[in-house]
Structures are given as C-alpha cells and as structure tokens.
Design a protein around this motif. Structure first.
Motif, PDB file in Angstrom:
ATOM      1  N   GLU A   1       8.243  11.783  14.920  1.00 49.91           N
ATOM      2  CA  GLU A   1       8.542  10.149  14.601  1.00 49.91           C
ATOM      3  C   GLU A   1       7.385   9.429  13.732  1.00 49.91           C
ATOM      4  OE1 GLU A   1       9.255   8.574  18.259  1.00 49.91           O
ATOM      5  OE2 GLU A   1      11.208   9.803  18.848  1.00 49.91           O
ATOM      6  N   GLU A   2       6.236   9.794  13.546  1.00 60.10           N
ATOM      7  CA  GLU A   2       5.102   9.369  12.864  1.00 60.10           C
ATOM      8  C   GLU A   2       5.422   9.429  11.195  1.00 60.10           C
ATOM      9  OE1 GLU A   2       2.920   7.455  14.264  1.00 60.10           O
ATOM     10  OE2 GLU A   2       4.070   8.021  16.110  1.00 60.10           O
ATOM     11  N   ASP A   3       6.256  10.417  10.961  1.00 62.70           N
ATOM     12  CA  ASP A   3       6.683  10.795   9.499  1.00 62.70           C
ATOM     13  C   ASP A   3       7.627   9.697   8.945  1.00 62.70           C
ATOM     14  OD1 ASP A   3       5.185  12.893   9.030  1.00 62.70           O
ATOM     15  OD2 ASP A   3       6.351  14.140  10.144  1.00 62.70           O
ATOM     16  N   GLY A   4       7.674   9.290   7.686  1.00 58.25           N
ATOM     17  CA  GLY A   4       8.373   8.507   6.935  1.00 58.25           C
ATOM     18  C   GLY A   4       7.961   8.120   5.597  1.00 58.25           C
ATOM     19  N   VAL A   5       8.188   7.053   5.079  1.00 59.40           N
ATOM     20  CA  VAL A   5       7.719   6.443   4.066  1.00 59.40           C
ATOM     21  C   VAL A   5       6.926   5.402   4.319  1.00 59.40           C
ATOM     22  CG1 VAL A   5       8.255   5.618   1.406  1.00 59.40           C
ATOM     23  CG2 VAL A   5       9.693   7.440   2.745  1.00 59.40           C
ATOM     24  N   ARG A   6       5.643   5.189   3.674  1.00 58.76           N
ATOM     25  CA  ARG A   6       4.930   4.102   3.427  1.00 58.76           C
ATOM     26  C   ARG A   6       4.701   3.346   2.363  1.00 58.76           C
ATOM     27  NH1 ARG A   6       1.414   7.599   5.906  1.00 58.76           N
ATOM     28  NH2 ARG A   6      -0.060   7.086   4.394  1.00 58.76           N
ATOM     29  N   LEU A   7       4.590   1.963   2.225  1.00 58.70           N
ATOM     30  CA  LEU A   7       4.279   1.444   1.106  1.00 58.70           C
ATOM     31  C   LEU A   7       2.948   0.772   1.245  1.00 58.70           C
ATOM     32  CD1 LEU A   7       7.565  -0.186   0.106  1.00 58.70           C
ATOM     33  CD2 LEU A   7       6.945   2.201  -0.575  1.00 58.70           C
ATOM     34  N   GLU A   8       1.835   1.387   0.373  1.00 54.13           N
ATOM     35  CA  GLU A   8       0.329   0.747   0.848  1.00 54.13           C
ATOM     36  C   GLU A   8       0.297  -0.275   0.135  1.00 54.13           C
ATOM     37  OE1 GLU A   8      -1.511   2.238   3.142  1.00 54.13           O
ATOM     38  OE2 GLU A   8      -0.282   4.392   3.386  1.00 54.13           O
ATOM     39  N   PRO A   9      -0.895  -1.190   0.854  1.00 58.30           N
ATOM     40  CA  PRO A   9      -1.319  -2.420   0.073  1.00 58.30           C
ATOM     41  C   PRO A   9      -1.754  -2.236  -1.193  1.00 58.30           C
ATOM     42  CG  PRO A   9      -2.034  -2.295   2.326  1.00 58.30           C
ATOM     43  CD  PRO A   9      -1.492  -0.884   1.950  1.00 58.30           C
ATOM     44  N   ASP A  10      -2.133  -1.061  -1.584  1.00 62.00           N
ATOM     45  CA  ASP A  10      -2.702  -0.833  -3.196  1.00 62.00           C
ATOM     46  C   ASP A  10      -1.683  -0.399  -4.138  1.00 62.00           C
ATOM     47  OD1 ASP A  10      -2.087   1.893  -2.123  1.00 62.00           O
ATOM     48  OD2 ASP A  10      -4.080   2.528  -2.696  1.00 62.00           O
TER      49      ASP A  10
END
Length: 124
Positions: A24-33
């Motif tokens: 459940e920790e996996d997925g897609v992240r859009l980072e601030p950078d």
C-alpha cells in the motif's frame, strides 16, 4: 508538497503482490522538485514531469494484460498493474531507462486509485 497517488490493489492478486513486494506504500508521487516517481515493490521509475508528453485514462482491460509487472508485446511500454479496471498511460517525450527487459520504455501504465486525478496533477 508531494502529491501521492496510491495503487488500487485488487486483493485477489495478493500472492503476486507479496512476491513482487508491492504494498500500500507503493504508487505514483509528484515531488515538489518536479519529478514523477512511480514505485512498484522493488521496481521504480523516476523522470522529470517535463518529460511527460501526455496521459490517457484507459480501462477496463483483461486481467492478464493489466495485473503485475509486465512489458507490452506490441511496443516498449511497461506496466505497474494492481487491477484491471482503470489505469493511466503516461507517455514520455524521451524514453525512460528499462525497468525490465532490455529496451527503454516510452510509456508507463499505472493502476492508481484515481487515474483522472493523477492525469490532472501531471498537467498542472
């Protein structure tokens, strides 16, 4: 602030996810950078958001083409699949390094819980 889009995990495939270490920790992240990071167990993709050409919400699919870590038989795309209902195809301007196989990938398909929300966040 990081935008996180978890996968929609179909529990019928839990043994496969356990084998691949998908959680459940996996997925897609859009980072601030401005970086897109997609994780799928011990596999991951990292590329600048500026490398995204476009996205397409797709589905439903046949389970055997959408669930698991897989390469497309028709092109060089890679799938991080946790269900066969809906997902997001992320098409890149420049191919990303090979996650599996020997060819770099021009598309990543992810079965996040909110594919339309991820598409909108990428377009911002």
């Amino acid at each position: 602030m990081t935008n996180r889009f978890p996968y929609r995990l179909d529990t019928r495939w839990s043994p496969l996810f356990c084998l691949l270490r998908v959680s459940e920790e996996d997925g897609v992240r859009l980072e601030p950078d401005g970086t897109l990071v997609a994780t799928y167990g011990r596999f991951s993709v990292r590329t600048p958001l500026t490398n995204v050409d476009h996205t397409v919400v797709t589905g439903p699919h046949r389970w055997y083409t959408a669930v698991g870590l897989r390469l497309s038989l028709s092109d060089d795309s890679v799938t991080f699949g946790t269900n066969h209902y809906l997902g997001l195809s992320i098409v890149f301007k420049q191919k990303i390094p090979a996650v599996i196989g020997s060819r770099d990938h021009s598309t990543l398909w992810v079965s996040v819980s909110d594919p339309a929300g991820l598409a909108a966040a990428i377009q911002r």
